[in-house]
Design an enzyme around this catalytic site. Structure first.
Site, PDB file in Angstrom:
ATOM      1  N   ASP A 101       0.831  -1.203   0.000  1.00 55.74           N
ATOM      2  CA  ASP A 101       0.000   0.000   0.000  1.00 55.74           C
ATOM      3  C   ASP A 101       0.868   1.257   0.000  1.00 55.74           C
ATOM      4  O   ASP A 101       1.892   1.318   0.691  1.00 55.74           O
ATOM      5  CB  ASP A 101      -0.880  -0.021   1.261  1.00 55.74           C
ATOM      6  CG  ASP A 101      -1.771   1.209   1.357  1.00 55.74           C
ATOM      7  OD1 ASP A 101      -2.649   1.340   0.496  1.00 55.74           O
ATOM      8  OD2 ASP A 101      -1.571   2.019   2.286  1.00 55.74           O
TER       9      ASP A 101
ATOM     10  N   GLU B  32       1.335  -0.605  -5.074  1.00 56.60           N
ATOM     11  CA  GLU B  32       0.391   0.470  -5.346  1.00 56.60           C
ATOM     12  C   GLU B  32       1.189   1.765  -5.427  1.00 56.60           C
ATOM     13  O   GLU B  32       1.507   2.389  -4.411  1.00 56.60           O
ATOM     14  CB  GLU B  32      -0.651   0.610  -4.226  1.00 56.60           C
ATOM     15  CG  GLU B  32      -1.720   1.623  -4.620  1.00 56.60           C
ATOM     16  CD  GLU B  32      -2.253   2.524  -3.506  1.00 56.60           C
ATOM     17  OE1 GLU B  32      -3.277   3.165  -3.713  1.00 56.60           O
ATOM     18  OE2 GLU B  32      -1.619   2.591  -2.433  1.00 56.60           O
TER      19      GLU B  32
END
Ligand code: NOJ
Length: 544
Positions: free
Chosen positions: A202, A244
């Site tokens: 993330d 990401e």
């Protein structure tokens, strides 16, 4: 058969939040035993990899991306044992499991932060980034621009400001502190040992801060990721990182390193351009961004997506393109969030079945691994009146029973209301009804997955865009070993014709993959194809 270390190239990933899927213990939240019960559904759909959104202990102020204990399953979702059972049951069905590694920040309720803020001399002070001067790193953009005014927040407890790239309740960890680096490495190892097959990393561009920079994609960040990767490879041979990094292609490229950093990364700039191309009825947005997409190492792969749990982000487009997207897809200001659009796929396409199919044809045939967002396989709707991004995170619609068959609690107890409008409500759109109709979108999606799985060229092949005179048509060849596929998409809402220069394939016979239908042989002359509104063809070019 020994496991193929490149399995992620042939994967079909299904993204879901355990909270949204199935409530087995009647607390209003989906849970791991519930998800395990629904594995047969996912297996039948044909997906072979699940990406789970964060399920760790959390105050749930950013849907679980605000973690207060990296080592605990949030009690609403079950126990560690339930999680482990789920992983084992997924594996029994040859379904891989990816989970989230949230490296950049914690919740402000994490014991590290509670200790850190307690005093300037606390042992954990250096776990976070503190300053007296909130003008530091002043050129850094604010990501959650609708809610945050600054990347610094004043902490009344210890009197300094702490750094955060997202919500103010999500302080950024300080990666200049070797103890932080070590602590996060330990978290990685802990979850690896549960048997998961990899991690979505993330918010990975933001780990380090340096004055005078954008504090994104810094060399120090790449160096740390390489360390994590080395540890991953030291411990296991076939587990992966999926980054990401919402960045331009040239800035995402370094996240692959030389095959020694991340295995996969999302192609953020491609996503909005697919939506632009279909609305403009023009292939240029897609061909241009694909030309700007650098070559990546052999062992690496793009992750492609149309929609996910966040707003449809419009960070990787120009201001003019953003205005266009807002005008076309978010006329209602309520549909906008930060720079993006908080809508699901079906409402974005005005529930147009052919448009939804065409977008999926692109998702499944452009180079990369497709990621489906839960519910999009049945064309679920959204609720832009719920706050933040919650409108695209409503309960999965299983059947026409109360609460969409998701839970038996009284409706007020659900973590979020089910979609109940006449068009997308659970009585109209649900798995049970669509399973009973061969012509449903669910059945169509299943077929698409099945067709794709028959050809490695979709996941591993080269791409060559074919030049021709009709900008409303996007045509390309995907080739891998002895497979050659021709993909032709009509981006227009009207019928179109195209003449393709296929001399190179003289003598071959296009066979349409969905019906195994033979088309006229390719010769010296341009190959003429006509396509109905928003339709597409997937052919294999057979050597007869
Ligand atoms: C990216 C996630 O996709 C998003 O949902 C989250 O809010 C931010 N990271 C912050 O963790």
């Amino acid at each position: 058969m020994p496991a193929d270390p490149l399995w992620y190239k042939d994967a079909i990933i299904y993204e879901l939040h355990v909270k949204t899927f199935f409530d087995s213990n009647q607390n209003g939240y989906g849970d791991f035993p519930g998800l395990t019960q629904k594995l047969d559904y996912l297996q039948d759909l044909g997906i072979n990899c699940i990406w789970l959104l964060p399920f760790y202990k959390t105050p749930l102020k950013d849907d679980g991306y605000d973690i207060s204990d990296f080592y605990e399953v949030s009690p609403e979702y079950g126990t560690m044992r339930d999680f482990q059972d789920f992983v084992n049951e997924a594996h029994r069905r040859d379904i891989k499991v990816l989970i989230e590694l949230v490296l950049n920040h914690t919740s402000d309720q994490h014991p590290w932060f509670l200790e850190s803020r307690f005093s300037k001399t606390s042992k954990k002070r250096d776990f976070y980034v503190w300053t007296d001067d909130p003008k530091k790193f002043k050129d850094v953009r604010i990501i959650f621009s609708d809610t945050e005014q600054s990347n610094w927040t004043h902490d009344p407890v210890s009197g300094q400001y702490y750094w955060h790239r997202f919500f103010s309740h999500q302080p950024d960890l300080n990666y200049d502190n070797p103890e932080v680096q070590k602590a996060m490495m330990e978290i990685l190892t802990f979850w690896l040992n549960t048997g998961v097959d990899g991690f979505r990393l993330d918010a990975v561009p933001y780990l380090f801060e340096r004055e005078g920079t954008s504090c994104e994609n810094l060399p120090e960040t790449h160096a740390y990721l390489k360390k994590l990767r080395a540890e991953l490879d030291r411990l296991y041979k076939d587990k992966i990182f999926m980054a990401e990094a919402n960045q331009w292609p040239a800035d995402v490229r370094p996240y692959f390193g030389s095959g020694d950093e991340c295995h996969m990364a999302f192609h953020f700039p491609l996503m909005p351009r697919i939506f632009m191309a279909i609305r403009k009825e023009d292939n240029t947005p897609i061909t241009e961004i694909m030309q700007r997409t650098p070559v990546i190492p052999e062992s690496c792969q793009w992750a492609l997506f149309l929609r996910n749990h966040d707003e449809l982000t419009l960070e990787m487009v120009t201001q003019e393109e953003r205005d266009y997207m807002h005008r076309e897809y978010a006329a209602d200001p309520k549909a906008r969030l930060n720079l993006g659009i908080r809508r699901r796929l079906a409402p974005l396409m005005n529930n147009g079945r052919r448009q939804m199919e065409l977008l999926n044809s692109l998702l499944f045939s452009l180079p990369g691994t497709p990621v489906i967002y839960y519910g999009d396989e049945i064309g679920m709707g959204d609720n832009i009146h719920l706050g933040d991004r919650n409108g695209v995170r409503t309960p999965m619609q299983w059947n026409g029973n109360p609460n969409a068959g998701f839970s038996e609690v009284s409706a007020e107890k659900l973590y979020a209301p089910v979609i109940s409008d006449p068009l997308y409500g659970y009585q109209a759109i649900n798995v049970e009804a669509q399973s009973m109709t061969q012509s449903s979108f669910l059945h169509w999606t299943k077929r698409m997955i099945r067709v794709r799985k028959n050809f490695k060229a979709f996941g591993r092949g080269s791409i060559e865009f074919l030049e021709h005179k009709n900008p409303k048509i996007l045509a390309y060849i995907r080739a891998y070993e002895n497979e050659t596929l021709l993909i032709v998409n009509n981006l227009s809402r009207y019928a179109q014709a195209v003449e393709l220069d296929m001399k190179k394939y003289n003598g071959r016979e296009p066979v349409e993959l969905w019906g195994n239908t033979k088309f006229p042989k390719i010769g010296e002359l341009p190959y003429l194809l006509t396509l109905g509104p928003h339709s597409f063809y997937w052919f294999r070019l057979s050597k007869v």
